[in-house]
Design a protein around this motif. Structure first.
Motif, PDB file in Angstrom:
ATOM      1  N   TYR A   1     -38.409   5.346 -12.323  1.00 48.19           N
ATOM      2  CA  TYR A   1     -38.549   3.988 -11.792  1.00 48.19           C
ATOM      3  C   TYR A   1     -40.009   3.595 -11.571  1.00 48.19           C
TER       4      TYR A   1
ATOM      5  N   PHE B   1     -39.592  -7.661 -10.978  1.00 53.40           N
ATOM      6  CA  PHE B   1     -39.990  -9.031 -11.307  1.00 53.40           C
ATOM      7  C   PHE B   1     -41.307  -9.382 -10.614  1.00 53.40           C
TER       8      PHE B   1
ATOM      9  N   MET C   1     -34.544  -2.975  -8.582  1.00 57.39           N
ATOM     10  CA  MET C   1     -34.935  -3.559  -9.868  1.00 57.39           C
ATOM     11  C   MET C   1     -35.532  -4.951  -9.696  1.00 57.39           C
ATOM     12  N   SER C   2     -35.079  -5.690  -8.686  1.00 64.01           N
ATOM     13  CA  SER C   2     -35.618  -7.036  -8.484  1.00 64.01           C
ATOM     14  C   SER C   2     -37.093  -6.999  -8.095  1.00 64.01           C
TER      15      SER C   2
ATOM     16  N   GLN D   1     -29.841  -2.700  -7.731  1.00 60.34           N
ATOM     17  CA  GLN D   1     -30.262  -4.025  -8.182  1.00 60.34           C
ATOM     18  C   GLN D   1     -31.426  -4.536  -7.331  1.00 60.34           C
TER      19      GLN D   1
ATOM     20  N   PHE E   1     -35.980  -9.804 -20.316  1.00 66.14           N
ATOM     21  CA  PHE E   1     -35.979  -8.941 -19.138  1.00 66.14           C
ATOM     22  C   PHE E   1     -34.886  -9.295 -18.137  1.00 66.14           C
ATOM     23  N   GLY E   2     -34.679 -10.572 -17.860  1.00 66.03           N
ATOM     24  CA  GLY E   2     -33.669 -10.972 -16.873  1.00 66.03           C
ATOM     25  C   GLY E   2     -32.270 -10.477 -17.184  1.00 66.03           C
TER      26      GLY E   2
ATOM     27  N   THR F   1     -44.237  -7.475 -12.242  1.00 63.41           N
ATOM     28  CA  THR F   1     -44.609  -8.093 -13.517  1.00 63.41           C
ATOM     29  C   THR F   1     -45.350  -9.405 -13.280  1.00 63.41           C
TER      30      THR F   1
ATOM     31  N   GLN G   1     -44.365  -2.137 -16.406  1.00 66.11           N
ATOM     32  CA  GLN G   1     -44.126  -3.569 -16.252  1.00 66.11           C
ATOM     33  C   GLN G   1     -45.382  -4.276 -15.735  1.00 66.11           C
TER      34      GLN G   1
ATOM     35  N   THR H   1     -31.325  -8.077 -19.021  1.00 64.62           N
ATOM     36  CA  THR H   1     -31.221  -6.620 -19.166  1.00 64.62           C
ATOM     37  C   THR H   1     -31.494  -5.868 -17.866  1.00 64.62           C
ATOM     38  N   ILE H   2     -31.757  -6.566 -16.791  1.00 60.58           N
ATOM     39  CA  ILE H   2     -32.169  -5.900 -15.550  1.00 60.58           C
ATOM     40  C   ILE H   2     -31.102  -4.938 -15.020  1.00 60.58           C
TER      41      ILE H   2
ATOM     42  N   GLY I   1     -31.584  -0.994 -14.731  1.00 68.33           N
ATOM     43  CA  GLY I   1     -31.376  -0.356 -13.433  1.00 68.33           C
ATOM     44  C   GLY I   1     -30.437   0.826 -13.525  1.00 68.33           C
TER      45      GLY I   1
END
Length: 173
Positions: A102, A55, A51-52, A48, A33-34, A58, A109, A36-37, A41
């Motif tokens: 999104y 995390f 998208m953060s 970004q 996942f990290g 999840t 997630q 490919t973030i 996005g």
């Protein structure tokens, strides 16, 4: 009689090896996942920063799954629950790359986090149940496979990442 005394050593070792393999797969999924973030996005058309947040979603799901499965395993045998959880996780993960919304992605997630947290909890409890007083080296090996999955995930996904660099013109020197 304890579970450890009811099972033969080869059966316990085979079960433990299968649990290690499952744990490796869970860690690879988290490790992917990290890296490919940014690509995810771009696919979702979000920043970004947005998208953060995924995390956190999840991680919250993982905590909910770990705590909730602790209660679930009191009524449902962890082996049956783990089988169902892994099937559900596989189905949900298979939809991740085809989502373009999104908020739906964040929902998926969260579900991935819940099922992963429950699966992690089940794996650790199962190893503890199998080996009981002699479990420390087996638990350490379980965590080794988690670390190995975190290393392998980015290596596996690297060839599939976009290589173009986006220059930011808004930065002044």
């Amino acid at each position: 009689m304890t579970m450890a005394s009811l099972e033969s050593l080869p059966h316990r070792l085979l079960t433990t090896a299968l649990i290690y393999f499952l744990f490796l797969q869970l860690a690879i999924r988290f490790g992917i996942f990290g890296p490919t973030i940014l690509d995810l996005g771009n696919q979702l058309g979000v920043t970004q920063q947005q998208m953060s947040v995924v995390f956190s979603v999840t991680s919250i799901g993982t905590c909910v799954g770990a705590i909730g499965s602790g209660f679930l395993f009191k009524w449902v045998p962890k082996q049956v629950a783990l089988s169902s959880i892994v099937v559900m996780l596989g189905i949900v993960v298979s939809f991740v790359t085809s989502i373009y919304n999104y908020y739906l992605f964040m929902g998926l997630q969260f579900v991935i986090g819940v099922t992963s947290g429950a699966a992690i909890n089940a794996c650790e409890a199962w190893v503890l149940e199998i080996w009981q007083d002699s479990c420390p080296p087996y638990m350490q090996a379980l965590q080794f496979f988690r670390g190995l999955g975190y290393i392998l995930g980015p290596i596996i996904v690297e060839p599939f990442l976009t290589t173009e660099v986006v220059e930011d013109d808004s930065v002044t020197t």
